[in-house]
Design an enzyme around this catalytic site. Structure first.
Site, PDB file in Angstrom:
ATOM      1  N   HIS A  18       0.855  -1.191   0.000  1.00  0.00           N
ATOM      2  CA  HIS A  18       0.000   0.000   0.000  1.00  0.00           C
ATOM      3  C   HIS A  18       0.890   1.239   0.000  1.00  0.00           C
ATOM      4  CE1 HIS A  18       0.746   0.603   4.273  1.00  0.00           C
ATOM      5  NE2 HIS A  18       0.247  -0.597   4.571  1.00  0.00           N
ATOM      6  N   HIS A  21       3.894   1.662   2.386  1.00  0.00           N
ATOM      7  CA  HIS A  21       5.140   0.988   1.985  1.00  0.00           C
ATOM      8  C   HIS A  21       5.823   1.779   0.863  1.00  0.00           C
ATOM      9  CE1 HIS A  21       2.433  -2.588   3.105  1.00  0.00           C
ATOM     10  NE2 HIS A  21       3.232  -2.397   4.133  1.00  0.00           N
ATOM     11  N   CYS A 126       1.810  -9.941  20.750  1.00  0.00           N
ATOM     12  CA  CYS A 126       0.956  -9.415  19.671  1.00  0.00           C
ATOM     13  C   CYS A 126       1.401 -10.068  18.376  1.00  0.00           C
ATOM     14  CB  CYS A 126       1.079  -7.891  19.562  1.00  0.00           C
ATOM     15  SG  CYS A 126       0.228  -7.264  18.094  1.00  0.00           S
ATOM     16  N   CYS A 129       2.520  -7.674  15.469  1.00  0.00           N
ATOM     17  CA  CYS A 129       3.841  -7.095  15.759  1.00  0.00           C
ATOM     18  C   CYS A 129       4.910  -8.177  15.821  1.00  0.00           C
ATOM     19  CB  CYS A 129       3.875  -6.397  17.112  1.00  0.00           C
ATOM     20  SG  CYS A 129       2.977  -4.868  17.209  1.00  0.00           S
ATOM     21  N   CYS A 144      -2.631  -4.278  22.504  1.00  0.00           N
ATOM     22  CA  CYS A 144      -1.346  -3.946  21.882  1.00  0.00           C
ATOM     23  C   CYS A 144      -1.134  -2.420  21.853  1.00  0.00           C
ATOM     24  CB  CYS A 144      -1.319  -4.486  20.457  1.00  0.00           C
ATOM     25  SG  CYS A 144       0.143  -3.951  19.570  1.00  0.00           S
ATOM     26  N   HIS A 147      -1.219  -1.757  17.829  1.00  0.00           N
ATOM     27  CA  HIS A 147      -2.497  -2.052  17.164  1.00  0.00           C
ATOM     28  C   HIS A 147      -3.628  -1.763  18.153  1.00  0.00           C
ATOM     29  CE1 HIS A 147       0.480  -4.395  14.921  1.00  0.00           C
ATOM     30  NE2 HIS A 147      -0.265  -4.085  13.890  1.00  0.00           N
ATOM     31  N   LYS A 296      -3.805   5.326  10.622  1.00  0.00           N
ATOM     32  CA  LYS A 296      -2.818   4.546   9.886  1.00  0.00           C
ATOM     33  C   LYS A 296      -3.569   3.536   9.011  1.00  0.00           C
ATOM     34  CE  LYS A 296       1.458   2.004  10.551  1.00  0.00           C
ATOM     35  NZ  LYS A 296       1.477   0.563  10.599  1.00  0.00           N
ATOM     36  N   LYS A 299      -5.314  -3.288   6.977  1.00  0.00           N
ATOM     37  CA  LYS A 299      -6.204  -4.167   6.256  1.00  0.00           C
ATOM     38  C   LYS A 299      -7.587  -4.186   6.920  1.00  0.00           C
ATOM     39  CE  LYS A 299      -5.630  -8.556   3.998  1.00  0.00           C
ATOM     40  NZ  LYS A 299      -4.790  -9.713   3.841  1.00  0.00           N
TER      41      LYS A 299
HETATM   42  N1  MSP Z   1       8.685  -6.683   8.275  1.00  0.00           N
HETATM   43  C1  MSP Z   1       8.801  -5.608   9.193  1.00  0.00           C
HETATM   44  C2  MSP Z   1      10.071  -4.829   8.945  1.00  0.00           C
HETATM   45  C3  MSP Z   1      11.317  -5.642   9.043  1.00  0.00           C
HETATM   46  S1  MSP Z   1      12.710  -4.686   8.648  1.00  0.00           S
HETATM   47  C4  MSP Z   1      13.997  -5.645   9.078  1.00  0.00           C
HETATM   48  C5  MSP Z   1       7.616  -4.664   9.028  1.00  0.00           C
HETATM   49  N2  MSP Z   1       6.947  -4.761   7.897  1.00  0.00           N
HETATM   50  S2  MSP Z   1       5.658  -3.895   7.517  1.00  0.00           S
HETATM   51  O1  MSP Z   1       5.335  -4.288   6.176  1.00  0.00           O
HETATM   52  O2  MSP Z   1       4.647  -4.038   8.492  1.00  0.00           O
HETATM   53  O3  MSP Z   1       6.067  -2.409   7.589  1.00  0.00           O
HETATM   54  C6  MSP Z   1       7.186  -1.989   6.896  1.00  0.00           C
HETATM   55  C7  MSP Z   1       7.321  -0.510   6.936  1.00  0.00           C
HETATM   56  O4  MSP Z   1       6.208   0.118   6.344  1.00  0.00           O
HETATM   57  C8  MSP Z   1       7.463   0.068   8.340  1.00  0.00           C
HETATM   58  O5  MSP Z   1       8.545   0.979   8.303  1.00  0.00           O
HETATM   59  C9  MSP Z   1       6.197   0.808   8.559  1.00  0.00           C
HETATM   60  O6  MSP Z   1       6.387   1.943   9.348  1.00  0.00           O
HETATM   61  C10 MSP Z   1       5.873   1.216   7.131  1.00  0.00           C
HETATM   62  N3  MSP Z   1       4.487   1.524   7.027  1.00  0.00           N
HETATM   63  C11 MSP Z   1       3.424   0.700   7.134  1.00  0.00           C
HETATM   64  N4  MSP Z   1       2.304   1.452   7.077  1.00  0.00           N
HETATM   65  C12 MSP Z   1       2.633   2.761   6.942  1.00  0.00           C
HETATM   66  C13 MSP Z   1       1.955   3.959   6.771  1.00  0.00           C
HETATM   67  N5  MSP Z   1       0.660   4.022   6.783  1.00  0.00           N
HETATM   68  N6  MSP Z   1       2.700   5.076   6.553  1.00  0.00           N
HETATM   69  C14 MSP Z   1       4.061   5.069   6.463  1.00  0.00           C
HETATM   70  N7  MSP Z   1       4.720   3.964   6.638  1.00  0.00           N
HETATM   71  C15 MSP Z   1       4.034   2.819   6.946  1.00  0.00           C
HETATM   72  O7  MSP Z   1       7.361  -3.871   9.920  1.00  0.00           O
END
Ligand code: MSP
Length: 502
Positions: A18, A21, A126, A129, A144, A147, A296, A299
């Site tokens: 999304h 990411h 969690c 997490c 959490c 969350h 934030k 899903k």
């Molecule tokens: N898999 C772990 C990271 C491991 S790194 C060794 C993880 N994955 S994640 O897919 O949940 O999130 C990855 C990144 O995306 C995190 O830095 C998280 O902050 C970022 N984001 C997820 N949702 C976000 C927003 N809505 N806005 C900005 N960044 C966001 O955590």
């Protein structure tokens, strides 16, 4: 030539990509493009995090094996990055054999150094997490802290523990000696506060499921997903299989992360690296969240936006520009479609798009379609020099919004210069040539400075100005020096670069 190693987090593949990411990944890509323009030897790493209980449960729910789910969703991340023109050097997956070898070597080294011990553990867990929380850290009614509202589960397991508590003082010493290692300042304070509050040992293994990397000395256990995820950064740099590459790339220059995973990157990870005899990351830069309707994306809230949907409306460069320009690095930023339209129209259609179209129109009508040469001592010369310095400072922080704000000063001032001189009203001749030579030269510099954000449109501007080669092959700071345009090159107007949104 400096080396520059930048990473994004590796994304969980229980879910589709999304724009949250995409936000981090676009920032990393733009930073790397900026460094490549300076002839740095750049290594930009991204990838996917594929093990752990969350993945296993998501796969069960969908009736597929975890690897099938990982294959499917990892491919979706790759496709999203292709759509956004992300020029990563490696895309790592934690299910790759080279990563198993690297994690096992890393953990074995820490174990051999006496920093991992077997204990029985009961705690509040969690699943999203993949982390235990203490009673103090938990939210109201044992939920959490990340969350909101999600109950923590009471889990009991025999776990191996990493003796994080041993590293309290070494981490404090490290951060005292390297005050810029965590950015921005507010996150650094949070990290220091957490360390000073006292570090608990953390569990590094699980026995309740087997979707992970087995511990080499006790294969009933798999590594806790974070102890499998964080080492991706050393695996990709060659830790397991390429000592020469590892020597070159480690320590990493920048880990770009969201604020929710700062503790993993700025506390657990440096301590683990210290235990394994490796250097901690030089910088961890944590950005805020992209919020949709003040929340934030997730899903469960169904407020996720796929990057591809925005690309269809705004073009690759329009989407990239929005993330880089509109959300300052650090605080949370609200995403809204209306905000995106407003920024697109203001900066891209009305400022840059309009500048290019005016320049091309006047050069066609009044200069025989060929760009005159810029004058020495043009009023725009000094602006261009200041803009380069300010943009460089912004990218270095890293604060892309600041870098682009600086770059657009040159766009705005060039438009103002044209409006002050009104070459469209004058007869062809020296006066018009002087103004248009300056404007074309300013556009040439803008194309280079904006290219980390707008790789496609910058190249189009470059080609329509008949400049040879690729904008990405220009080398800063020389290429931004006033007078680089040789004069005498045809200018082609073409279709609008950024058609205004209704
Ligand atoms: N898999 C772990 C990271 C491991 S790194 C060794 C993880 N994955 S994640 O897919 O949940 O999130 C990855 C990144 O995306 C995190 O830095 C998280 O902050 C970022 N984001 C997820 N949702 C976000 C927003 N809505 N806005 C900005 N960044 C966001 O955590």
């Amino acid at each position: 030539m400096a080396r520059y190693y930048v990473t994004t987090p590796i994304y969980y593949v229980n879910d589709a990509p999304h724009i949250g990411h995409a936000y981090t990944t676009v920032i990393g890509d733009a930073l790397c493009r900026w460094r490549r323009l300076h002839d740095d030897d750049v290594f930009f790493l991204t990838g996917t995090d594929e093990h752990g209980l969350k993945m296993l449960r998501a796969a069960e729910a969908q009736g597929v094996s975890p690897l099938e789910l990982a294959d499917r969703n990892s491919a979706r991340f790759k496709a999203a990055w292709d759509e956004l023109d992300i020029a990563y050097d490696q895309f790592i997956r934690t299910t790759e054999p080279r990563h198993y070898a690297s994690v096992q070597r890393f953990l074995q080294t820490i174990y051999d150094n006496g920093d991992i011990e077997l204990r029985t553990y009961e705690g509040l867990y969690c699943v999203p997490c993949e982390a235990y929380y203490t009673e103090d850290e938990a939210g109201p009614d044992t939920t959490c802290p990340i969350h909101t509202g999600r109950p923590l589960e009471l889990l009991q397991e025999e776990n191996y523990f990493f003796l994080l508590s041993k590293y309290e003082q070494r981490l404090l010493d490290f951060y005292a000696a390297n005050p810029g290692a965590v950015y921005p300042e507010s996150r650094r304070n949070e990290v220091l506060g957490f360390i000073r509050g006292g570090l608990q040992d953390i569990s590094v293994s699980r026995t309740s499921f087997d979707w992970g990397v087995p511990l080499p000395w006790d294969e009933k256990h798999v590594a806790w997903v974070w102890f499998d995820a964080l080492p991706n950064y050393i695996t990709a740099a060659g830790y397991g299989d390429d000592p020469a590459a590892f020597e070159k790339w480690w320590p990493v220059d920048f880990h770009l992360v969201g604020k929710d995973i700062i503790r993993f990157h700025a506390v657990y990870w440096p301590a683990m690296l210290m235990s394994a005899g490796l250097e901690p990351p030089l910088h961890v830069a944590a950005h805020g969240w992209l919020l949709v309707g003040g929340e934030k994306m997730s899903k469960t809230k169904l407020n996720q936006i796929a990057p591809g949907d925005l690309v269809a409306d705004f073009g690759v460069d329009g989407v990239r520009y929005h993330f880089l320009r509109d959300v300052s690095f650090g605080p949370d930023g609200d995403f809204s479609y209306e905000g995106m339209v407003a920024r697109f129209n203001a900066d891209l259609a009305n400022q840059l798009g309009n500048l290019f179209s005016r320049v091309a129109t006047v050069v066609t009508k009044k200069c025989g379609g060929v760009a005159p040469r810029a004058q020495e001592g043009s009023p725009l010369e000094e602006v261009a020099a200041e803009v380069y310095e300010a943009a460089a400072a912004g990218w270095a922080r890293p604060n892309p919004a600041e870098a682009l704000e600086a770059t657009w000063r040159l766009v705005r001032e060039t438009n103002a210069y044209l409006e002050a001189n009104e070459p469209w009203k004058a007869d062809p001749g020296d006066a018009v040539d002087v103004v248009m030579g300056d404007a074309v030269e300013a556009l040439r510099i803008v194309a280079i400075l904006a290219s980390p954000a707008l790789p496609t449109i910058s190249q189009q501007i470059w080609e329509r100005l008949s400049l040879p080669g690729l904008v990405a092959d220009q080398r800063l700071p020389e290429a931004a020096t006033w007078g680089g345009h040789p004069g005498g090159l045809a200018v082609e107007k073409g279709a609008p670069l950024f058609p205004r949104k209704g």
